[in-house]
Scaffold this active site. Structure first.
Site, PDB file in Angstrom:
ATOM      1  CG  ASP A 105      -2.144   0.851   0.851  1.00 17.96           C
ATOM      2  OD1 ASP A 105      -1.949   1.783  -0.104  1.00 17.96           O
ATOM      3  OD2 ASP A 105      -3.154   0.800   1.536  1.00 17.96           O
TER       4      ASP A 105
HETATM    5  C1  BGC Z   1      -4.862   3.071  -0.246  1.00 21.21           C
HETATM    6  C2  BGC Z   1      -5.052   2.214  -1.439  1.00 21.21           C
HETATM    7  C3  BGC Z   1      -4.883   2.828  -2.715  1.00 21.21           C
HETATM    8  C4  BGC Z   1      -3.461   3.575  -2.646  1.00 21.21           C
HETATM    9  C5  BGC Z   1      -3.183   4.521  -3.884  1.00 21.21           C
HETATM   10  C6  BGC Z   1      -3.745   4.264  -0.498  1.00 21.21           C
HETATM   11  O1  BGC Z   1      -3.883   5.362   0.610  1.00 21.21           O
HETATM   12  O2  BGC Z   1      -5.104   2.570   1.038  1.00 21.21           O
HETATM   13  O3  BGC Z   1      -6.126   1.421  -1.200  1.00 21.21           O
HETATM   14  O4  BGC Z   1      -4.898   1.896  -3.716  1.00 21.21           O
HETATM   15  O5  BGC Z   1      -3.473   4.788  -1.735  1.00 21.21           O
HETATM   16  O6  BGC Z   1      -4.018   5.487  -4.015  1.00 21.21           O
END
Ligand code: BGC
Length: 726
Positions: A258
């Site tokens: 993530d």
């Molecule tokens: C989120 C993810 C997301 C990523 C990219 C993160 O803060 O938890 O689900 O895909 O950001 O935007």
């Protein structure tokens, strides 16, 4: 065209047709061939971001970059290279599909497949190689700000629904990226909370949908979660990634962090991570232009490899997985070009939206409302006009259009006089903070009450929205009740007009102290581009509702298992939290502890009614390798065509371990013309009745008597059957 030439060059350079080892797949041979040409620096470069949403290829060899996008409800607008601002392109407006809660509520895997195909085509058209979704974290508490992005509280439902979505997306040569692996079941302290959960709950509740995504969906990538499990961050976690995902489940794809989920080079190198993506350019907390070299899997990783502290085989494994992802996506010459904003995609979005709506109450046949009548309809509530594709965090979308409920109602009820009042105001959408509304709450309420007084019918559109501390990433809801004094507003409206129905737009359950005072209630989620049309489809009766709740609505928050056990259970003490309810999540808790829900998992009304009868199994006793074949006759005994979901729950009385009274083990949706009946079959593999034996660290089917509960909701059982496993 350009990409075809590049890939063509790669094929020529590496002479992919040369057979090197008999027992290797063609793909593995290609991977080895490329790998042998890469320098250590090039391999390391592939393991981390070069921009907010891309990781580098190898330019000198024509190996392309990997481009990713959120997910999961549509392809997100283009983001700047180095910061979170939108790039303001003019060609990135897309079809917004309904939230995954709505998809789960359809209980219809075929629709999930169509959703996957459509969103995958849009991703492909937008030149994306990885779509960051779907999410299958389990609905543990109604306060979790991201529940709307997930598929509910039941591991079987989430598993059955996630697999076709993945297949649909990946048919386009676009990787799905299942997230957030694992146990990211709240947003509060998501970056560091250490989740303490029993092995049984882990394997029986929180992992099955990920496992199905890997083993059945054959997903090509998976995103680690922000939180910790057993003291290690999930993005580099020895147990979750090395042992369970890569060893036990044989995952051959790529693990992506993530954003900003990596915290340590050594752990990232050794404990299962393949690509590090980030929120800031140093990976964690600050940004300097183009400084992706500071990432944990960038220079620090290279240094450890060069010094021999980490063996080159470690980066080779990551490079192989990344090349495999590439050969499946951006180096796959036969993938389609995709398409976007076409009628078929809008149709899928509308079909999922309408089928996902769950009718929860319908006294005096309040719904459907006849569009042929010359009624005065008061449409009240901010959610009648609020754009819901905006906000919510990373799943925010730049929809080409979004039909609001008010627009949908106006379009379908052309003979009616439509009045409208906002009723309450929530303030604008802003990520990570709350901005109060400038409107005068009392004035809005009075205006709404006056409007309601003069109407034949009141339709209230309220619920939550995508603001911070509501259904939004980065924070949890602060309370279970409806925000912005909607309870008071609803009381005031019901006091002046008894003919009132509520359409809740939310991704979460809410407290309903006003339930007795209203006639009709629908749960309408966040429904995407065609939201208003889909809502009007159901309210008008053009579509007969057939959605079922993918999670329980408790009467009060303490009735939910996570909350019953107090703060250490939710949200924890900021360092640790303990899932004290174990496997008894959602309806498993309610049913086992006899706690009446407001609305049960699996529940949902229709404009017709169904009888379930002649419920039988093919045998009375089974062995472990067998399949239980259950049959059930379903009759539509009303005047409208409609669909019903037959649900089979199974319980093991006298089990040697604590088990829920009943757990969903199979379901099927059947569409029936008015008056007609059909016999449906539901197969359950006996091995799926197993519990996870912690001592053996394996699944075990207990011998003895089991009870099958067959019905159309977790608390509405038409027949119980006893069977034996010998
Ligand atoms: C989120 C993810 C997301 C990523 C990219 C993160 O803060 O938890 O689900 O895909 O950001 O935007």
């Amino acid at each position: 065209m350009k990409s075809k030439i590049i890939v063509g060059l790669i094929l020529a350079v590496f002479g992919f047709n040369t057979i090197t080892a008999q027992n290797m797949s063609e793909m593995d041979k290609k991977i080895e061939k490329i790998l042998s040409q890469l320098t250590l620096e090039e391999k390391v470069a592939m393991c981390h971001a070069q921009s907010k949403f891309s990781s580098p290829g190898v330019p000198r060899l024509g190996i392309p970059e990997i481009w990713m996008s959120d997910g999961p409800h549509g392809v997100r607008g283009e983001i700047n290279w180095d910061n979170w601002g939108y790039a303001n392109w003019t060609n990135d407006s897309i079809t917004a599909f309904p939230a995954l809660t709505a998809l789960a509520a359809t209980f219809n895997p075929e629709l999930s497949y169509q959703y996957g195909v459509a969103v995958g085509e849009e991703a492909r058209y937008r030149r994306k190689d990885v779509l960051l979704g779907p999410g299958v974290n389990i609905y543990r508490t109604p306060l979790n700000g991201r529940n709307f992005e997930y598929m509910g509280e039941d591991p079987l439902l989430a598993s059955v629904m996630v697999v076709p979505y993945i297949k649909g997306v990946q048919e386009n040569g676009v990787a799905a990226c299942v997230k957030h692996y694992a146990l990211n079941n709240q947003e509060e302290w998501r970056g560091h909370i250490n989740v303490n959960v029993s092995d049984r709950a882990l394997h029986e509740i929180y992992l099955p949908a990920f496992k199905a995504a890997v083993e059945e969906g054959k997903v090509w990538s998976i995103m680690g979660a922000y939180n910790k499990f057993r003291g290690q961050h999930c993005c580099h976690n020895e147990i979750l990634l090395n042992k369970i995902l890569k060893e036990d489940w044989n995952f051959d794809g790529t693990v992506i962090t993530d954003w900003g989920g990596a915290h340590d080079t050594r752990e990232a190198a050794l404990y299962g991570l393949d690509i590090e993506m980030g929120t800031w350019t140093n990976g964690l907390t600050s940004s300097v232009d183009l400084m992706y070299e500071n990432y944990f899997l960038a220079k620090p990783f290279l240094k450890m490899l060069q010094s021999g502290e980490i063996d080159e085989s470690v980066v080779d494994d990551k490079a192989r997985r990344i090349l495999r992802l590439m050969l499946r996506t951006n180096m796959n010459m036969s993938r389609s070009t995709g398409r976007m904003n076409n009628q078929e995609h809008h149709d899928v979005a509308r079909a999922v939206a309408a089928e996902g709506i769950v009718m929860l109450k319908n006294n005096d046949e309040f719904f459907p409302i006849d569009p042929e009548k010359q009624l005065t309809i008061a449409v009240i509530g901010e959610n009648a006009t609020r754009r819901m594709t905006v906000g919510g965090g990373s799943s925010e979308l730049k929809a080409q259009y979004e039909i609001s409920p008010l627009e949908g109602i106006k379009a379908r009820f052309q003979k009616a006089r439509i009045l409208h009042a906002m009723g309450y105001a929530s303030g604008p959408s802003a990520y990570g903070r709350e901005i109060p509304s400038k409107y005068d709450a009392e004035l809005l309420r009075n205006e709404a009450v006056e409007t309601a007084k003069n109407a034949d019918v009141v339709l209230y559109f309220g619920g939550l929205n995508k603001n911070h501390f509501q259904d939004c990433e980065g924070g949890d809801r602060k309370s279970y009740e409806l925000p912005f004094e909607q309870n008071e507003l609803l009381d005031a409206l019901a006091a002046v007009n008894k003919n009132i129905g509520v359409v809740l737009i939310s991704g979460n359950a809410v407290e309903m102290p006003w339930l007795e005072n209203i006639k009709g209630l629908m749960q309408a989620w966040y429904l995407g581009s065609d939201a208003g049309y889909a809502i009007a489809d159901v309210i008008s009766g053009d579509k007969n509702p057939s959605g079922k709740l993918p999670f329980t609505f408790p009467v009060k928050l303490e009735d939910n298992a996570a909350h019953y056990f107090g703060e250490l259970s939710y949200p924890g003490d900021s360092i640790d939290q303990y899932y004290k309810e174990g496997t008894l999540v959602g309806y498993r808790w309610h049913e086992t502890k006899n706690i009446e829900p407001q609305f049960a998992f699996g529940y949902g009304l229709s404009y017709t009614s169904f009888d379930l009868s002649d419920i039988n199994t093919d045998k009375k006793s089974y062995e472990t390798g067998d399949k239980i074949v259950l049959s059930c006759s379903v009759k539509n005994r009303g005047e409208k065509d409609g669909s019903e979901v037959v649900q089979v729950y199974v319980g093991k009385p006298g089990s040697k371990v604590e088990r829920a009274v009943k757990e969903l083990k199979g379901f099927t949706k059947v569409e029936l013309k008015s008056g007609s009946s059909e016999t449906v079959g539901i197969d359950i593999d006996v091995k799926n009745l197993a519990y996870y034996n912690t001592e053996k660290a394996d699944w075990e089917v207990e011998k003895g008597e089991y009870i099958l509960y067959v019905g159309n909701a977790s608390n509405q059982i038409s027949k119980k059957l006893k069977i034996r496993i010998d």
